[in-house]
Design a protein around this motif. Structure first.
Motif, PDB file in Angstrom:
ATOM      1  N   THR A 104       0.833  -1.198   0.000  1.00 21.39           N
ATOM      2  CA  THR A 104       0.000   0.000   0.000  1.00 21.39           C
ATOM      3  C   THR A 104       0.870   1.251   0.000  1.00 21.39           C
ATOM      4  O   THR A 104       0.595   2.216  -0.703  1.00 21.39           O
ATOM      5  N   GLU A 105       1.927   1.224   0.798  1.00 22.75           N
ATOM      6  CA  GLU A 105       2.854   2.351   0.853  1.00 22.75           C
ATOM      7  C   GLU A 105       3.554   2.547  -0.496  1.00 22.75           C
ATOM      8  O   GLU A 105       3.680   3.664  -0.989  1.00 22.75           O
ATOM      9  N   LEU A 106       3.995   1.440  -1.109  1.00 26.23           N
ATOM     10  CA  LEU A 106       4.629   1.519  -2.426  1.00 26.23           C
ATOM     11  C   LEU A 106       3.648   2.031  -3.475  1.00 26.23           C
ATOM     12  O   LEU A 106       4.010   2.821  -4.345  1.00 26.23           O
ATOM     13  N   ASP A 107       2.391   1.568  -3.398  1.00 26.34           N
ATOM     14  CA  ASP A 107       1.376   2.024  -4.341  1.00 26.34           C
ATOM     15  C   ASP A 107       1.171   3.538  -4.229  1.00 26.34           C
ATOM     16  O   ASP A 107       1.031   4.224  -5.238  1.00 26.34           O
ATOM     17  N   ALA A 108       1.148   4.034  -3.020  1.00 20.68           N
ATOM     18  CA  ALA A 108       0.961   5.475  -2.824  1.00 20.68           C
ATOM     19  C   ALA A 108       2.142   6.254  -3.406  1.00 20.68           C
ATOM     20  O   ALA A 108       1.946   7.279  -4.072  1.00 20.68           O
ATOM     21  N   ASP A 109       3.369   5.752  -3.202  1.00 23.37           N
ATOM     22  CA  ASP A 109       4.555   6.411  -3.757  1.00 23.37           C
ATOM     23  C   ASP A 109       4.525   6.381  -5.286  1.00 23.37           C
ATOM     24  O   ASP A 109       4.839   7.376  -5.941  1.00 23.37           O
ATOM     25  N   LEU A 122       2.500   2.965 -25.427  1.00 24.73           N
ATOM     26  CA  LEU A 122       3.907   2.965 -25.040  1.00 24.73           C
ATOM     27  C   LEU A 122       4.077   3.425 -23.592  1.00 24.73           C
ATOM     28  O   LEU A 122       4.773   2.776 -22.804  1.00 24.73           O
ATOM     29  N   ALA A 123       3.409   4.514 -23.231  1.00 22.06           N
ATOM     30  CA  ALA A 123       3.492   5.029 -21.857  1.00 22.06           C
ATOM     31  C   ALA A 123       2.904   4.025 -20.869  1.00 22.06           C
ATOM     32  O   ALA A 123       3.477   3.791 -19.800  1.00 22.06           O
ATOM     33  N   GLN A 124       1.780   3.422 -21.227  1.00 20.08           N
ATOM     34  CA  GLN A 124       1.149   2.440 -20.341  1.00 20.08           C
ATOM     35  C   GLN A 124       2.077   1.257 -20.100  1.00 20.08           C
ATOM     36  O   GLN A 124       2.251   0.811 -18.968  1.00 20.08           O
ATOM     37  N   SER A 125       2.685   0.737 -21.155  1.00 20.59           N
ATOM     38  CA  SER A 125       3.589  -0.406 -21.011  1.00 20.59           C
ATOM     39  C   SER A 125       4.802  -0.050 -20.159  1.00 20.59           C
ATOM     40  O   SER A 125       5.238  -0.845 -19.320  1.00 20.59           O
ATOM     41  N   ALA A 126       5.348   1.138 -20.377  1.00 26.46           N
ATOM     42  CA  ALA A 126       6.511   1.569 -19.593  1.00 26.46           C
ATOM     43  C   ALA A 126       6.144   1.713 -18.118  1.00 26.46           C
ATOM     44  O   ALA A 126       6.910   1.321 -17.236  1.00 26.46           O
ATOM     45  N   LEU A 127       4.958   2.252 -17.839  1.00 26.96           N
ATOM     46  CA  LEU A 127       4.534   2.402 -16.444  1.00 26.96           C
ATOM     47  C   LEU A 127       4.230   1.049 -15.802  1.00 26.96           C
ATOM     48  O   LEU A 127       4.474   0.867 -14.607  1.00 26.96           O
ATOM     49  N   GLU A 128       3.735   0.098 -16.581  1.00 29.79           N
ATOM     50  CA  GLU A 128       3.515  -1.248 -16.033  1.00 29.79           C
ATOM     51  C   GLU A 128       4.845  -1.867 -15.613  1.00 29.79           C
ATOM     52  O   GLU A 128       4.942  -2.465 -14.538  1.00 29.79           O
ATOM     53  N   ARG A 129       5.858  -1.730 -16.464  1.00 27.32           N
ATOM     54  CA  ARG A 129       7.181  -2.270 -16.113  1.00 27.32           C
ATOM     55  C   ARG A 129       7.753  -1.560 -14.890  1.00 27.32           C
ATOM     56  O   ARG A 129       8.379  -2.170 -14.036  1.00 27.32           O
ATOM     57  N   THR A 130       7.544  -0.253 -14.835  1.00 26.58           N
ATOM     58  CA  THR A 130       8.050   0.523 -13.704  1.00 26.58           C
ATOM     59  C   THR A 130       7.357   0.102 -12.419  1.00 26.58           C
ATOM     60  O   THR A 130       7.999  -0.070 -11.378  1.00 26.58           O
ATOM     61  N   TYR A 131       6.045  -0.074 -12.477  1.00 28.41           N
ATOM     62  CA  TYR A 131       5.280  -0.476 -11.297  1.00 28.41           C
ATOM     63  C   TYR A 131       5.762  -1.828 -10.764  1.00 28.41           C
ATOM     64  O   TYR A 131       5.904  -2.016  -9.557  1.00 28.41           O
ATOM     65  N   ALA A 132       6.034  -2.752 -11.680  1.00 26.70           N
ATOM     66  CA  ALA A 132       6.455  -4.094 -11.263  1.00 26.70           C
ATOM     67  C   ALA A 132       7.774  -4.063 -10.497  1.00 26.70           C
ATOM     68  O   ALA A 132       8.028  -4.933  -9.663  1.00 26.70           O
ATOM     69  N   ARG A 133       8.605  -3.053 -10.746  1.00 27.79           N
ATOM     70  CA  ARG A 133       9.908  -2.973 -10.084  1.00 27.79           C
ATOM     71  C   ARG A 133      10.023  -1.760  -9.164  1.00 27.79           C
ATOM     72  O   ARG A 133      11.112  -1.346  -8.809  1.00 27.79           O
ATOM     73  N   TRP A 134       8.905  -1.171  -8.821  1.00 23.82           N
ATOM     74  CA  TRP A 134       8.897   0.080  -8.071  1.00 23.82           C
ATOM     75  C   TRP A 134       9.644  -0.025  -6.745  1.00 23.82           C
ATOM     76  O   TRP A 134      10.353   0.906  -6.352  1.00 23.82           O
ATOM     77  N   GLY A 135       9.516  -1.116  -6.055  1.00 27.34           N
ATOM     78  CA  GLY A 135      10.195  -1.260  -4.763  1.00 27.34           C
ATOM     79  C   GLY A 135      11.702  -1.139  -4.872  1.00 27.34           C
ATOM     80  O   GLY A 135      12.373  -0.673  -3.951  1.00 27.34           O
ATOM     81  N   ARG A 136      12.257  -1.542  -6.016  1.00 25.42           N
ATOM     82  CA  ARG A 136      13.706  -1.490  -6.209  1.00 25.42           C
ATOM     83  C   ARG A 136      14.188  -0.174  -6.794  1.00 25.42           C
ATOM     84  O   ARG A 136      15.323   0.221  -6.553  1.00 25.42           O
ATOM     85  N   ILE A 137      13.356   0.502  -7.576  1.00 27.76           N
ATOM     86  CA  ILE A 137      13.856   1.677  -8.295  1.00 27.76           C
ATOM     87  C   ILE A 137      13.410   3.009  -7.716  1.00 27.76           C
ATOM     88  O   ILE A 137      13.938   4.041  -8.095  1.00 27.76           O
ATOM     89  N   GLN A 138      12.465   2.998  -6.788  1.00 27.36           N
ATOM     90  CA  GLN A 138      11.921   4.262  -6.295  1.00 27.36           C
ATOM     91  C   GLN A 138      12.955   5.135  -5.603  1.00 27.36           C
ATOM     92  O   GLN A 138      12.867   6.353  -5.654  1.00 27.36           O
ATOM     93  N   ALA A 140      14.559   7.866 -15.064  1.00 24.77           N
ATOM     94  CA  ALA A 140      15.527   7.229 -15.959  1.00 24.77           C
ATOM     95  C   ALA A 140      15.052   5.826 -16.327  1.00 24.77           C
ATOM     96  O   ALA A 140      15.183   5.402 -17.480  1.00 24.77           O
ATOM     97  N   TYR A 141      14.479   5.124 -15.360  1.00 19.98           N
ATOM     98  CA  TYR A 141      13.953   3.787 -15.629  1.00 19.98           C
ATOM     99  C   TYR A 141      12.784   3.865 -16.610  1.00 19.98           C
ATOM    100  O   TYR A 141      12.690   3.066 -17.542  1.00 19.98           O
ATOM    101  N   VAL A 142      11.911   4.838 -16.435  1.00 15.44           N
ATOM    102  CA  VAL A 142      10.768   5.002 -17.339  1.00 15.44           C
ATOM    103  C   VAL A 142      11.253   5.330 -18.748  1.00 15.44           C
ATOM    104  O   VAL A 142      10.758   4.772 -19.728  1.00 15.44           O
ATOM    105  N   ARG A 143      12.241   6.233 -18.860  1.00 16.01           N
ATOM    106  CA  ARG A 143      12.773   6.574 -20.185  1.00 16.01           C
ATOM    107  C   ARG A 143      13.345   5.341 -20.868  1.00 16.01           C
ATOM    108  O   ARG A 143      13.106   5.102 -22.048  1.00 16.01           O
ATOM    109  N   LYS A 144      14.089   4.547 -20.109  1.00  7.97           N
ATOM    110  CA  LYS A 144      14.679   3.323 -20.671  1.00  7.97           C
ATOM    111  C   LYS A 144      13.574   2.350 -21.094  1.00  7.97           C
ATOM    112  O   LYS A 144      13.656   1.732 -22.155  1.00  7.97           O
TER     113      LYS A 144
END
Length: 190
Positions: A22-27, A56-72, A78-82
């Motif tokens: 829940t905390e990660l989701d809020a961040d 394209l943006a949706q797919s990038a945000l899905e990938r970002t969300y899946a790894r949010w705990g590690r990249i936040q 930079a992760y989203v751009r990549k």
């Protein structure tokens, strides 16, 4: 059967860490709300198509969300751009097997202000960007839209700094010629 066990065990893991998630989701939600416009615009410049940019943006945000705990805690943009670059690169590769361009109909939208000139200029720029190679387009978008340095661009797309410089020079030369032939103004810093 194995997939079912894996899915159930993942659900159990997620339920066990509900407060952390829940905390990660809020961040993540806060990050997306703060950067959604930049992400959508970058996707638009990379793809040249509003519908493709949304995907394209949706797919990038899905990938970002899946790894949010590690990249936040690092540089999530930079992760989203990549992720955007990788998604666009994958699309280009798939498109080579299907050489067709989907076209969207222009919506009939009324506006209290006349934005025709800015839209026409943007369309000319997008059309010119669309005639560049994939790498030239990526370099120019990352330099002039995302305002990254040569070293940052090189790291983003995985090439040498010298390659970024030569690709940029070649891309700018092509853009100048394309814009000049379309009768569009060439930006002063080009």
């Amino acid at each position: 059967m194995t997939q079912t066990r894996i899915a159930v065990s993942r659900v159990c893991e997620c339920v066990g860490r509900q407060s952390e998630r829940t905390e990660l989701d809020a961040d993540f939600t806060e990050f997306v709300e703060a950067n959604a416009h930049r992400i959508r615009a970058l996707a638009q410049w990379l793809s040249g198509d509003p519908d493709r940019a949304a995907d394209l943006a949706q797919s990038a945000l899905e990938r970002t969300y899946a790894r949010w705990g590690r990249i936040q805690s690092g540089d999530p943009m930079a992760y989203v751009r990549k992720a955007l670059l990788n998604q666009q690169r994958d699309w280009w590769r798939r498109r080579q097997h299907r050489p067709e361009w989907p076209t969207a109909e222009v919506p009939d939208v009324s506006s209290p202000e006349d934005h025709a000139a800015s839209h026409a200029q943007r369309d000319v720029m997008l059309a010119a960007l669309g005639r560049l190679t994939r790498r030239e387009r990526q370099v120019l978008v990352l330099r002039y839209y995302a305002d990254l340095s040569d070293a940052q661009i090189a790291a983003e797309i995985g090439v040498a700094v010298g390659t970024v410089k030569s690709t940029s020079a070649r891309g700018l030369r092509k853009m100048r010629a394309l814009l000049d032939s379309a009768g569009a103004p060439v930006p002063a810093d080009w």
